[in-house]
Design a protein around this motif. Structure first.
Motif, PDB file in Angstrom:
ATOM      1  N   ALA A  57       0.679  -1.171  -0.083  1.00 53.72           N
ATOM      2  CA  ALA A  57      -0.043  -0.052   0.061  1.00 53.72           C
ATOM      3  C   ALA A  57       1.007   1.298  -0.208  1.00 53.72           C
ATOM      4  O   ALA A  57       0.408   2.284  -0.603  1.00 53.72           O
ATOM      5  CB  ALA A  57      -0.889  -0.029   1.194  1.00 53.72           C
ATOM      6  N   THR A  58       1.901   1.148   0.696  1.00 50.64           N
ATOM      7  CA  THR A  58       2.690   2.541   0.727  1.00 50.64           C
ATOM      8  C   THR A  58       3.540   2.510  -0.657  1.00 50.64           C
ATOM      9  O   THR A  58       3.538   3.782  -1.128  1.00 50.64           O
ATOM     10  CB  THR A  58       3.978   2.153   1.668  1.00 50.64           C
ATOM     11  OG1 THR A  58       3.352   1.944   2.955  1.00 50.64           O
ATOM     12  CG2 THR A  58       4.891   3.479   2.020  1.00 50.64           C
ATOM     13  N   ILE A  59       3.967   1.591  -1.376  1.00 53.50           N
ATOM     14  CA  ILE A  59       4.510   1.460  -2.619  1.00 53.50           C
ATOM     15  C   ILE A  59       3.331   2.284  -3.850  1.00 53.50           C
ATOM     16  O   ILE A  59       3.561   3.062  -4.405  1.00 53.50           O
ATOM     17  CB  ILE A  59       5.001   0.258  -2.969  1.00 53.50           C
ATOM     18  CG1 ILE A  59       6.192   0.203  -2.388  1.00 53.50           C
ATOM     19  CG2 ILE A  59       5.433   0.436  -4.575  1.00 53.50           C
ATOM     20  CD1 ILE A  59       7.110  -1.223  -2.485  1.00 53.50           C
ATOM     21  N   LEU A  60       2.323   1.759  -3.339  1.00 56.90           N
ATOM     22  CA  LEU A  60       1.007   2.064  -4.434  1.00 56.90           C
ATOM     23  C   LEU A  60       0.713   3.481  -4.396  1.00 56.90           C
ATOM     24  O   LEU A  60       0.515   4.179  -5.284  1.00 56.90           O
ATOM     25  CB  LEU A  60      -0.070   1.162  -4.169  1.00 56.90           C
ATOM     26  CG  LEU A  60      -1.283   1.225  -5.187  1.00 56.90           C
ATOM     27  CD1 LEU A  60      -0.929   0.730  -6.494  1.00 56.90           C
ATOM     28  CD2 LEU A  60      -2.491   0.483  -4.773  1.00 56.90           C
ATOM     29  N   THR A  61       0.709   4.043  -3.156  1.00 59.32           N
ATOM     30  CA  THR A  61       0.368   5.275  -2.922  1.00 59.32           C
ATOM     31  C   THR A  61       1.699   6.193  -2.688  1.00 59.32           C
ATOM     32  O   THR A  61       1.501   7.604  -2.451  1.00 59.32           O
ATOM     33  CB  THR A  61      -0.133   5.683  -1.373  1.00 59.32           C
ATOM     34  OG1 THR A  61       0.346   5.202  -0.389  1.00 59.32           O
ATOM     35  CG2 THR A  61      -1.529   4.624  -1.401  1.00 59.32           C
TER      36      THR A  61
END
Length: 115
Positions: A57-61
């Motif tokens: 989720a951190t990479i995606l956002t």
């Protein structure tokens, strides 16, 4: 010694931030000191685990999910520290951002070194 100065500056920054934000309350400076210590411990122990678990989720956002993790850490600290309360997730998110800015300014004024 540097750790104690950082704790004092963070406690003072938390008091200033709680004064600015209506959704955050800190009873007294002792509660702010305990909050600073609890935040240091949570950031040392819990935050790396949360970052690792939410890495997709951190990479995606593009790293914006780290703000959510910071808000969760603040909410957890509010449950652990008597005399510190946050009215909800939104106020925890705003508190974490403002606390970071205020403590950075105060650390630069205090002349903290970057060892």
């Amino acid at each position: 010694m540097n750790f104690l100065i950082r704790l004092l500056v963070t406690a003072l920054a938390a008091m200033v931030t709680a004064y600015i934000l209506p959704g955050v309350n800190i009873k007294d400076f002792t509660s702010a000191l305990i909050l600073a210590l609890v935040l240091a411990i949570l950031n040392l122990l819990v935050k790396p685990i949360l970052v690792l678990l939410t890495l997709p989720a951190t990479i995606l956002t593009l790293g914006l999910f780290l703000l959510v993790i910071n808000a969760v850490i603040i909410l957890l600290a509010a449950r652990l520290v008597k005399g510190f309360s946050v009215d909800g997730f939104f106020w925890a998110l705003i508190f974490s951002v403002v606390l970071t800015v205020v403590s950075s300014i105060m650390h630069s004024i205090a002349g903290g070194n970057n060892d």
